[in-house]
Design a protein around this motif. Structure first.
Motif, PDB file in Angstrom:
ATOM      1  N   GLU A 113       9.694  20.129  30.723  1.00 55.25           N
ATOM      2  CA  GLU A 113       9.594  21.437  30.079  1.00 55.25           C
ATOM      3  C   GLU A 113      10.952  21.831  29.483  1.00 55.25           C
ATOM      4  OE1 GLU A 113       8.314  24.595  32.634  1.00 55.25           O
ATOM      5  OE2 GLU A 113       8.425  26.088  31.031  1.00 55.25           O
ATOM      6  N   LEU A 114      12.019  21.620  30.258  1.00 55.91           N
ATOM      7  CA  LEU A 114      13.361  21.956  29.771  1.00 55.91           C
ATOM      8  C   LEU A 114      13.711  21.156  28.508  1.00 55.91           C
ATOM      9  CD1 LEU A 114      15.463  22.091  33.075  1.00 55.91           C
ATOM     10  CD2 LEU A 114      14.878  24.027  31.609  1.00 55.91           C
ATOM     11  N   ALA A 115      13.377  19.863  28.518  1.00 55.32           N
ATOM     12  CA  ALA A 115      13.704  19.001  27.375  1.00 55.32           C
ATOM     13  C   ALA A 115      12.923  19.418  26.129  1.00 55.32           C
ATOM     14  CB  ALA A 115      13.416  17.545  27.729  1.00 55.32           C
ATOM     15  N   LEU A 116      11.657  19.772  26.318  1.00 56.29           N
ATOM     16  CA  LEU A 116      10.843  20.222  25.180  1.00 56.29           C
ATOM     17  C   LEU A 116      11.429  21.504  24.585  1.00 56.29           C
ATOM     18  CD1 LEU A 116       7.295  19.529  26.663  1.00 56.29           C
ATOM     19  CD2 LEU A 116       8.130  18.583  24.511  1.00 56.29           C
ATOM     20  N   LEU A 117      11.836  22.416  25.477  1.00 55.20           N
ATOM     21  CA  LEU A 117      12.382  23.689  24.994  1.00 55.20           C
ATOM     22  C   LEU A 117      13.738  23.490  24.320  1.00 55.20           C
ATOM     23  CD1 LEU A 117      11.321  26.004  27.932  1.00 55.20           C
ATOM     24  CD2 LEU A 117      10.483  26.103  25.578  1.00 55.20           C
ATOM     25  N   LEU A 118      14.531  22.564  24.848  1.00 58.80           N
ATOM     26  CA  LEU A 118      15.819  22.277  24.223  1.00 58.80           C
ATOM     27  C   LEU A 118      15.600  21.718  22.812  1.00 58.80           C
ATOM     28  CD1 LEU A 118      18.888  21.832  24.119  1.00 58.80           C
ATOM     29  CD2 LEU A 118      18.575  19.727  25.426  1.00 58.80           C
TER      30      LEU A 118
END
Lengths: 383, 400
Positions: free
Chosen positions: B247-252
């Motif tokens: 989720e963090l990588a997608l948002l980044l």
């Protein structure tokens, strides 16, 4: 073909992209091929025949169920042969283009309805779709691209997926593929470049797809935590100092009318409710609670909106009340609603002079509630 | 960094810019109403990007980064597969560094490509920077991006080597794991317990020409690391952890894409794109229930992974006491992670709407005005005037 009662439902995996040509189908086929090599029983249940050469090559590595040929207006169209797939009963079926609308004369209107049958029969389904096909994003897509997408998939279907995989590629690479003729036939390329593939559209759609994928991942984490009875706050939600937020659940109330703007109000309400993990109810108020008292045209519009709300898993209510705004607000108070969603009513000078603006009436009546006036996103056209 | 400062003085000095263009223009009265310091400023990321772009664009060199949320997502393969395709299309591609033990698939690609092996110094490796510079290929593969160079190297970090290649007109394909992005190290450690000393600054990612996320479901990622393939979806705590990183990588990536979109819009002078990302604007007045609005803004910002702005439009002649109240609210806003702005204007509604358009706001929060005079009915309650003016933006009215 009813499945035996003890068959567990098949799980659904969606490859999510942001435009034709990003490589969703290729990725799905490559993963399918890898699974088949591990000895998993995979079949290709539907695949667009006019694909790119390397996608076709990838497809040829898999067992395919022949398409069903349907004649419509003296032309032959190919659709997924759902019954044949059910008869073959693989462990995993790959079904391209979830948002596809079947040719008239097919047993079901939408491909996602065919997919439901496969899932019910215990077949795991992998499928592809673009972010612009998600129903609740329809108005935002229109606002961003100026294009109204007509083939949509209800949010509830997307929510069924156990897994969403984001298929990402840069817009530059995508445009190169387009110009090389790898996505559309040469005569279609010009049209694509001035339409969906124009300017900042691709970047905006890409951002939406990434955010949507992140949101879907987040929802599945919450679901997993709930089934385990976890109450761990997300890293992103932890307050400074480690204090866990403990706020009452939000409740959203959508005010339904016969006005066409109600559709976008429902979509927006659904979306906000999803993000806030809020309950969502839709309410129609009229002098009497009996819909048959309404003029035919108005009644049909209201019924259509109520059905649409239910299709997005929003509970619907109908109430009778002389003062519409007051009835809506009273209902909201009794049901501990935190936010009322209303459309921006277009009223003239005279109505305003008489204090007859519905938006104003709601705001005034709801002193202790938040009222969200949802913008008509289709009115502000993209460049 | 010196170049950065020069640019900000030369091109973006608000004073010179404003004075030169505003005086005598028909908009003078309106613009004079705004405090000069509140005019749009380019973000540091955009400035950095501009500098890097200006440096490398002269040569057409581009940096493309493949981002993964964990080892095993297949980013090296995706990156090398692109290198192979470029090579087959006739681009001059060399490999400057590859990660760990290449898989059979990766080795098959590597056999097709020319390589300039890294230099081994004591226990660690550094890319052969001078070797690559003198070979001067069109494209160089450098994997991984986050690596520390051995002591005595020209640069401390590999990402600085990459900058030098770009400055010399060599495009770079590289890959990085979320764990190795400085600003995410702590979060990833909190989730997985893994730590690293090798990291690249996030601003380097934001300044890349292209970033691609390589996304696979957690179960497949674990399977590639040698675990048993379970099922789809989250079914155990390891998958749960990976899901959070994912989720963090997608948002980044979405954040990088958003920054690129903004640069594109600026470079082409087109209207901002609305609605890709939720951005909340809390409009304060001294009489509104600002704490509740800010709290709601914070909550929405977190839930939507969006952005929060808090704006106070000051009408000339307002009392000092009001300003004190506002300052108190601004502190609360900053604690909530908001960007705060003060505008001075005789026409608050227009100022709010203009600000909202500029910042691509999707929801305006405003306190309900308590007045109900005949004058409001005739000329329009300010809240309703705002709702009418804010076409395309949601307006949420808060109670007192």
């Amino acid at each position: 073909m009813p499945a035996p009662v003890d068959t567990p439902r098949g799980s659904l995996k969606i490859y999510l992209g942001y435009a034709a040509g990003v490589g969703k189908t290729f990725q799905m086929l490559a993963d399918g091929h890898a699974a088949a090599q591990r000895g998993v029983d995979v079949v290709l249940a539907y695949f667009e025949p006019h694909a790119r050469p390397d996608t076709i090559a990838q497809a040829q590595t898999l067992e395919a169920v022949p398409h069903r040929k349907i004649e419509y207006r003296e032309k032959i169209f190919a659709e997924m042969d759902t019954e044949a797939v059910l008869g073959r009963k693989p462990r995993i079926a790959l079904v391209d283009e979830l948002a596809h609308t079947n040719i008239p004369g097919s047993d079901r209107t939408k491909r996602w309805e065919d997919v439901q049958l496969l899932l019910d029969a215990g077949v795991e389904v992998w499928t592809t779709m673009n972010v612009q096909h998600i129903e609740s994003l329809n108005d935002q897509i229109w606002q961003i691209t100026g294009i109204q997408v007509r083939e949509t998939v209800p949010d509830g279907i997307v929510r069924q997926a156990a897994e969403i995989v984001a298929v990402d590629v840069t817009p530059d690479a995508l445009l190169n593929r387009l110009k090389r003729g790898a996505i559309y036939k040469p005569e279609m390329v010009e049209k694509a470049l001035s339409g969906f593939f124009k300017g900042s559209n691709l970047g905006a759609l890409r951002e939406l797809a990434l955010r949507q994928a992140a949101h879907e991942v987040d929802l599945r984490q919450s679901a997993y935590d709930e089934t385990r009875g976890f109450q761990v706050p997300r890293i992103s939600e932890a307050r400074p100092g480690g204090v866990v937020e403990n706020q009452a659940k939000e409740r959203i109330l959508i005010h339904i009318t016969a006005d066409p703007s109600t559709a976008m109000l429902i979509r927006r309400g659904r979306r906000v409710a999803d993000y806030l993990h809020a309950d969502c109810t839709a309410l129609f108020v009229h002098q009497t609670a009996d819909l048959s008292q309404l003029p035919t045209e108005k009644r049909q519009a209201v019924e259509k909106h109520l059905r649409f709300a239910r299709s997005l898993q929003i509970e619907t209510r109908i109430l009778g009340g002389a003062e519409i705004a007051q009835t809506v607000v009273d209902f909201a108070r009794h049901n501990r609603v935190t936010q009322i969603f209303v459309a921006h009513s277009q009223v003239g000078f005279l109505e305003r002079l008489r204090g007859k603006n519905f938006t104003e009436a709601i705001v005034r009546a709801a002193q202790d509630l938040q009222v969200t006036v949802v913008a008509d996103r289709t009115r502000r056209q993209a460049f | 960094m010196i170049l950065l400062a020069e640019i900000s003085i030369r091109d973006f000095s608000p004073q010179s810019h404003m004075r030169a263009h505003v005086a005598g223009s028909p908009f003078a009265a309106y613009t004079d109403g705004m405090r000069v310091s509140e005019l749009p400023r380019p973000s540091p990321e955009r400035l950095l990007k501009q500098v890097q772009a200006e440096e490398s664009k002269r040569w057409g060199a581009k940096l493309k980064i493949f981002l993964g949320y964990a080892p095993g997502v297949g980013k090296s393969y995706r990156m090398l597969d692109e290198a192979r395709r470029r090579h087959e299309r006739g681009e001059d591609v060399v490999v400057g560094a590859v990660q760990g033990q290449p898989s059979d698939e990766v080795q098959a690609i590597l056999r097709k490509l020319e390589s300039i092996p890294p230099i081994q110094i004591a226990e660690s490796q550094a890319i052969d920077l001078d070797g690559i510079l003198s070979r001067a290929p069109q494209v160089c593969v450098i994997d991984p991006l986050a690596a520390q160079n051995p002591p005595g190297s020209r640069h401390a970090h590999r990402w600085q080597d990459v900058q030098e290649l770009l400055r010399n007109g060599i495009s770079v394909l590289s890959s990085v794991n979320l764990l190795h992005v400085e600003e995410y190290k702590e979060k990833v450690q909190a989730i997985t317990g893994k730590n690293t000393t090798q990291a690249i600054p996030k601003s380097f990612l934001l300044a890349a020409d292209d970033i691609v996320i390589v996304d696979v479901p957690p179960d497949l990622c674990l399977w590639r690391q040698g675990e048993k393939l379970t099922s789809t979806g989250i079914s155990n705590s390891q998958e749960r952890q990976l899901s959070e990183l994912r989720e963090l990588a997608l948002l980044l990536t979405a954040e990088v894409v958003d920054a690129q979109l903004e640069s594109y819009v600026h470079a082409h002078g087109i209207e901002p794109v609305f609605g890709t990302h939720e951005r909340f604007l809390v409009c304060m007045t001294p009489h509104s229930n600002a704490p509740a609005m800010i709290e709601s803004g914070r909550r929405n910002k977190e839930r939507f992974q969006g952005e929060l702005y808090v704006l106070y439009v000051c009408e000339p002649g307002r009392s000092k006491r009001e300003r004190v109240t506002i300052r108190k609210y601004f502190n609360a806003a900053k604690e909530a992670g908001a960007t705060t702005e003060v505008l001075e204007s005789n026409d608050p509604i227009s100022s709010i709407v203009d600000f909202a358009r500029q910042k691509r706001i999707t929801q305006i929060f405003i306190g309900h005005s308590a007045r109900n005079s005949w004058r409001d009915r005739l000329f329009g309650d300010p809240v309703l005037r705002l709702i009418r003016a804010a076409e395309g933006i949601d307006v949420r009215v808060f109670p007192h």
